[in-house]
Design an enzyme around this catalytic site. Structure first.
Site, PDB file in Angstrom:
ATOM      1  N   TYR A 127      36.598   7.693   3.358  1.00 27.94           N
ATOM      2  CA  TYR A 127      36.245   8.784   4.262  1.00 27.94           C
ATOM      3  C   TYR A 127      37.049  10.054   3.956  1.00 27.94           C
ATOM      4  CZ  TYR A 127      33.715   5.505   7.316  1.00 27.94           C
ATOM      5  OH  TYR A 127      32.841   4.586   7.833  1.00 27.94           O
ATOM      6  N   LYS A 174      40.743  -6.047   1.069  1.00 28.25           N
ATOM      7  CA  LYS A 174      39.969  -6.673  -0.004  1.00 28.25           C
ATOM      8  C   LYS A 174      40.798  -6.544  -1.294  1.00 28.25           C
ATOM      9  CE  LYS A 174      36.015  -8.536  -1.398  1.00 28.25           C
ATOM     10  NZ  LYS A 174      35.415  -9.787  -0.915  1.00 28.25           N
ATOM     11  N   ASP A 207      35.662  -9.878   4.300  1.00 22.00           N
ATOM     12  CA  ASP A 207      34.411 -10.638   4.499  1.00 22.00           C
ATOM     13  C   ASP A 207      34.680 -11.900   5.316  1.00 22.00           C
ATOM     14  OD1 ASP A 207      35.866 -11.054   2.197  1.00 22.00           O
ATOM     15  OD2 ASP A 207      34.175 -11.620   0.942  1.00 22.00           O
ATOM     16  N   ASP A 231      35.783   0.879  10.703  1.00 20.83           N
ATOM     17  CA  ASP A 231      34.570   1.427  11.311  1.00 20.83           C
ATOM     18  C   ASP A 231      33.559   0.298  11.527  1.00 20.83           C
ATOM     19  OD1 ASP A 231      32.930   3.358  12.299  1.00 20.83           O
ATOM     20  OD2 ASP A 231      32.540   4.371  10.405  1.00 20.83           O
TER      21      ASP A 231
END
Ligand code: NAD
Length: 337
Positions: A127, A174, A207, A231
């Site tokens: 972002y 991740k 995940d 988000d």
């Protein structure tokens, strides 16, 4: 205390409706500061201004506290997100989004007793707004993670967890794939955790986190993560507790805080008078607590809990038949009794 000024940004779509409802509840229960109304989003564009006008940013910086409705951002082209601009300009680095099951609110996960807080990094990551199109068929977005940005986020998160009596902070990442960017984020988390050994610290891959959230959300206490994951995860958690209509949030910086619901401008229901103001109202309660007005925040929260538990005056998103005004009046009546 009531000479206090609060910046108010009604925003777009359902923003003005839920803002009116929220301010009515705050005023009816005794909080009557000077509301300083400011433009942002489509209302600003219609006046020939920037979607996040410099004057709005500067006034919020001066006042130090704002209550903000959602602003519409076009998909693909068009103007940059007014929110992203505001968060970056005021360096609102931590986006705090609690997700808590409310009694009486039905939903696929209503039986699960969810009570967790997501702290989302608010100014970096994908972002950061660094995008290139070196060729018509290739587009690139740069993911920015800094040690300093990560460190202050984690320090804030452990402090907040301690103040709120939370026991565990879990970092979501991740780093198995993005070894440098998420690797740095993860490494800095454990560096800060070493200074906060009274609070348990662990990590989970994003995940797996999503799967764990819908199967065993109770295992989590505080989740801290990067901008994009935060988000997505906070919308997922809003779904766990009954939907976007009841999900609050706060954007925290140094000397400045902007309180706003998780949801967007909901153009599909804007102007119909049916929007649920609870997300913004609970954000306003975070604001009252930020101002030290715990007694009033507790009174309004108890009223919301009673109205939800009673179930007779819920808005349509929660399976009820009440419109925004009827729900608002019910919360006010209940708070007065
Ligand atoms: P949205 O959150 O506006 O709406 C998603 C769904 O949830 C819709 O069906 C909507 O009706 C429902 N919903 C949302 N809030 C509700 C409420 N208070 N009461 C009842 N139902 C509610 O998401 P979207 O449709 O993807 O986005 C619309 C616009 O909002 C986009 O332009 C987006 O960029 C913007 N947005 C702004 C913010 C912000 O200003 N903080 C946050 C997210 C999205």
């Amino acid at each position: 205390m009531d000479a206090q000024k609060i910046a108010v940004v009604p925003g777009d779509g359902i923003g003005p409706e839920i803002m009116q409802a929220t301010l009515a509840i705050l005023e009816a229960t005794g909080f009557k500061p000077e509301w300083v109304y400011l433009d942002a989003g489509l209302s600003a564009i219609e006046k020939g201004l920037d979607p996040m006008p410099e004057a709005t940013i500067e006034t919020i910086r001066e006042i130090g506290i704002a209550l903000k409705g959602p602003t519409t951002t076009p998909k693909g082209g068009g103007h940059v997100s007014a929110n992203v601009r505001l968060r970056k300009a005021l360096d609102l680095f931590a986006n705090v989004r609690p997700a808590k099951t409310l009694p009486g609110v039905k939903g696929a996960f209503a039986h699960m007793d969810v009570d967790l807080i997501i702290v989302r990094e608010n100014t970096e990551d994908l972002y950061a707004g660094i995008e290139y199109q070196p060729h018509p068929d290739v587009a690139q977005s740069i993911k920015v993670i800094t040690r300093q940005g990560s460190r202050r986020l984690f320090k804030y998160t452990f402090d907040m967890a301690r103040k709120q009596g939370r026991k565990k902070v879990t970092v979501v990442h991740k780093a198995n794939i993005m070894k440098l960017s998420d690797g740095l984020f993860l490494e800095e988390f454990y560096n800060v955790a070493k200074d906060n050994t009274d609070i348990e610290a662990d990590d989970v891959i994003v995940d797996n986190c999503c799967m764990q959230l819908v199967t065993r959300p109770q295992q989590f206490d505080v989740l801290v993560t990067e901008n994009l994951y935060g988000d997505i995860i906070s919308d997922l958690c809003a779904g766990l507790v009954g939907g976007l209509g009841i999900a609050p949030g706060a954007n925290i910086g140094v000397g400045c805080a902007v309180f706003e619901a998780v949801h967007g401008s909901a153009p599909d229901i804007a102007g119909k008078g049916v929007a649920n103001p609870t997300g913004l109202l609970l954000s306003a309660l975070m604001m009252l607590r930020h101002l030290g007005r715990h007694e009033q925040a507790d009174r309004i929260m108890n009223s919301v809990l009673r109205v939800c538990h009673d179930g007779k005056c819920l808005t349509m998103d929660l399976g009820g038949k009440a419109n925004t005004k009827e729900y608002t009046q019910e919360v006010i009546t209940c708070a007065a009794s």
